[in-house]
Design an enzyme around this catalytic site. Sequence first.
Site, short mmCIF file in Angstrom:
data_model
loop_
_atom_site.label_atom_id
_atom_site.label_comp_id
_atom_site.label_asym_id
_atom_site.label_seq_id
_atom_site.Cartn_x
_atom_site.Cartn_y
_atom_site.Cartn_z
N ASP A 245 69.88 73.31 39.36
CA ASP A 245 70.00 72.74 40.70
C ASP A 245 69.25 71.43 40.82
O ASP A 245 69.56 70.61 41.68
CB ASP A 245 69.49 73.73 41.74
CG ASP A 245 70.47 74.86 41.96
OD1 ASP A 245 71.20 74.81 42.95
OD2 ASP A 245 70.54 75.78 41.13
N ASN A 255 66.29 76.31 38.68
CA ASN A 255 67.52 77.09 38.68
C ASN A 255 67.22 78.40 39.39
O ASN A 255 66.09 78.67 39.79
CB ASN A 255 68.01 77.33 37.24
CG ASN A 255 69.45 77.83 37.19
OD1 ASN A 255 70.34 77.26 37.82
ND2 ASN A 255 69.68 78.91 36.47
#
Length: 357
Positions: A245, A255
């Site tokens: 992310d 993440n």
Amino acid sequence: MDNELRKVTHVENIRYDKAAEELVILDQTLLPNEEKFLRLTTAEEMYDAIKTLRVRGAPAIGICAAYSMYVLARSIPEDADFYPKLEEYGAYLNSSRPTAVNLSWAIREMLKTAKENLSLPRAALLEVLYEKAAAIHEDDIAKCTAISEYGLTVVKDGDGILTHCNAGPLATSQYGTALGPILLGTERGMKFRVFSDETRPLLQGARLTSYELQRAGVDVTLICDNMASIVMKNGWVQACFVGCDRVAANGDTANKIGTSGVAILAKHYGIPFYVLGPTSTIDIACPDGDHIPIEERDPDEIKNMWYEKPMALSDVKCYNPAFDVTDHSLIEGIITEKGICRAPYTESLAALFDNKK
């Protein structure tokens, strides 16, 4: 079989119907039991779709945000001060999810495009904004395909691959990132054994990853997160593929919660741990993982959400972060559409952006 695989691989999670001028998303909160499409028309609906994970996955959020900005631009009255209002909409959407950098990136791209074309008549300006949103979507498809190709170079036919959370077509476009090499390889006749972590708190590995892989004909086994160690110890895993992310300039990666634990286990068992994501997920202005904001979610997602009856006392305290940060020292490589970056990441990641100039 090839046609079936191609159709399954390219899950259409987001589309803009230009003829009807409608933004349509697949409601991922209902999967795998129901496939329902939502039409997003207001800023509140768009905010809610991102916040509640009806659309999720960093690249998919960016694509949705780009189309959302176009839809909202269309809603601004002719007599209104266009750009400040579009900025206001962008700030509102950006507040829905703080960790995924693709959200703010896509909003900035749309605002930049609007600002550069403010002298155009409104109809022409809107068309330019649509073309920018569509280009962001098409660009992600191309990037996912390239990431998938590079990812295939680090595994071989018959390998066992463990993945955490969901980074397939539902989270991105077309092949996906972490699942991309698996799906592309499957289309080409390769066989992989995939272990999909259940992934708390929203069970996206169970609900989405195993759903995508099963439908694509991949040999997938669902495991709870705390089973990762034993499948690694058994020798069933030759590589770990996860999405991201946000990637900091030093390679620290945010993440879904539990990813750092997978990386630590992989290091212990000598298994290469790879992060796969487009360069839009790399935040070169963020120096390290300590500077990545971590979203905390509703405790009820742990205590009540997946059960007929509460699984914990109503007044028990909960800590429910959506993400954790994996230290760059645990990462074998960061696989992007431009190639595989390796340590030292401060140099290899920076070189990606130098090449853009």
